[in-house]
Motif scaffolding. Structure first.
Motif, PDB file in Angstrom:
ATOM      1  N   THR A 130       0.848  -1.194   0.000  1.00 38.90           N
ATOM      2  CA  THR A 130       0.000   0.000   0.000  1.00 38.90           C
ATOM      3  C   THR A 130       0.884   1.243   0.000  1.00 38.90           C
ATOM      4  O   THR A 130       2.062   1.167   0.342  1.00 38.90           O
ATOM      5  N   TYR A 151      -6.820   9.323   1.163  1.00 39.24           N
ATOM      6  CA  TYR A 151      -5.530   9.543   0.509  1.00 39.24           C
ATOM      7  C   TYR A 151      -5.513  10.888  -0.214  1.00 39.24           C
ATOM      8  O   TYR A 151      -6.502  11.280  -0.832  1.00 39.24           O
ATOM      9  N   SER A 163      -0.893  -4.156  -5.629  1.00 33.41           N
ATOM     10  CA  SER A 163      -1.774  -3.713  -4.540  1.00 33.41           C
ATOM     11  C   SER A 163      -2.907  -4.683  -4.240  1.00 33.41           C
ATOM     12  O   SER A 163      -3.468  -4.654  -3.159  1.00 33.41           O
ATOM     13  N   MET A 169      -8.045  -0.128  -3.734  1.00 31.53           N
ATOM     14  CA  MET A 169      -6.740   0.526  -3.849  1.00 31.53           C
ATOM     15  C   MET A 169      -6.368   0.696  -5.307  1.00 31.53           C
ATOM     16  O   MET A 169      -5.844   1.739  -5.715  1.00 31.53           O
TER      17      MET A 169
END
Length: 149
Positions: free
Chosen positions: A42, A96, A129, A134
């Motif tokens: 990640t 994020y 990932s 993700m």
């Protein structure tokens, strides 16, 4: 109660980008491999500490996990991605931001939470990932970069 974590999708440009089609071969994303659990990959991220706001958490976790000081990257305006999923029966939210390295050869210094790191193009990053959400976040970040060229 929902678990909350924040982090940065960090990228570097290998050379100057003049067109959207040049983004694929000239941009790499930083992924860290955990030293625990399934050793998943990640971007740097972690749980929000009491009294911290989300962005402070992302900056702190990036410094702790990858050894990157906020002076070494720039957070891009206009990109923020929220992921919502379940971990061991508990709801989790991860936010994020997108950050560009100022120098492409900056040293990465891993904490004990991670055992490896890689700089990868979009397709390689998505393969590594594993998790669908993700992968979607990486693709959205990539599309955002393409739209800025």
């Amino acid at each position: 109660m929902t678990l909350r974590a924040c982090g940065l999708i960090i990228f570097r440009k290998l050379r100057e980008i003049s067109s959207a089609s040049a983004v694929e071969n000239n941009v790499e994303y930083l992924l860290l491999q955990t030293s625990y659990g399934t050793h998943h990959w990640t971007p740097p991220k972690g749980h929000v500490d009491p009294g911290e706001d989300d962005l402070q958490t992302a900056l702190r976790e990036t410094q702790e996990e990858a050894g990157l000081d906020p002076s070494q990257f720039t957070i891009l305006e206009g990109f923020k991605k929220e992921l919502n999923y379940t971990v061991r029966g508990k709801a989790k939210t991860v936010i994020y931001w997108l950050a560009e390295m100022k120098e492409s050869n900056t040293e990465i210094k891993l904490s004990s939470e991670h055992q490896a790191f890689r700089w990868l193009n979009l397709s390689e990053a998505c393969k590594l990932s594993e998790y669908q959400d993700m992968q979607s976040a990486l693709r959205e970040a990539h599309q955002f970069l393409c739209s800025k060229v």
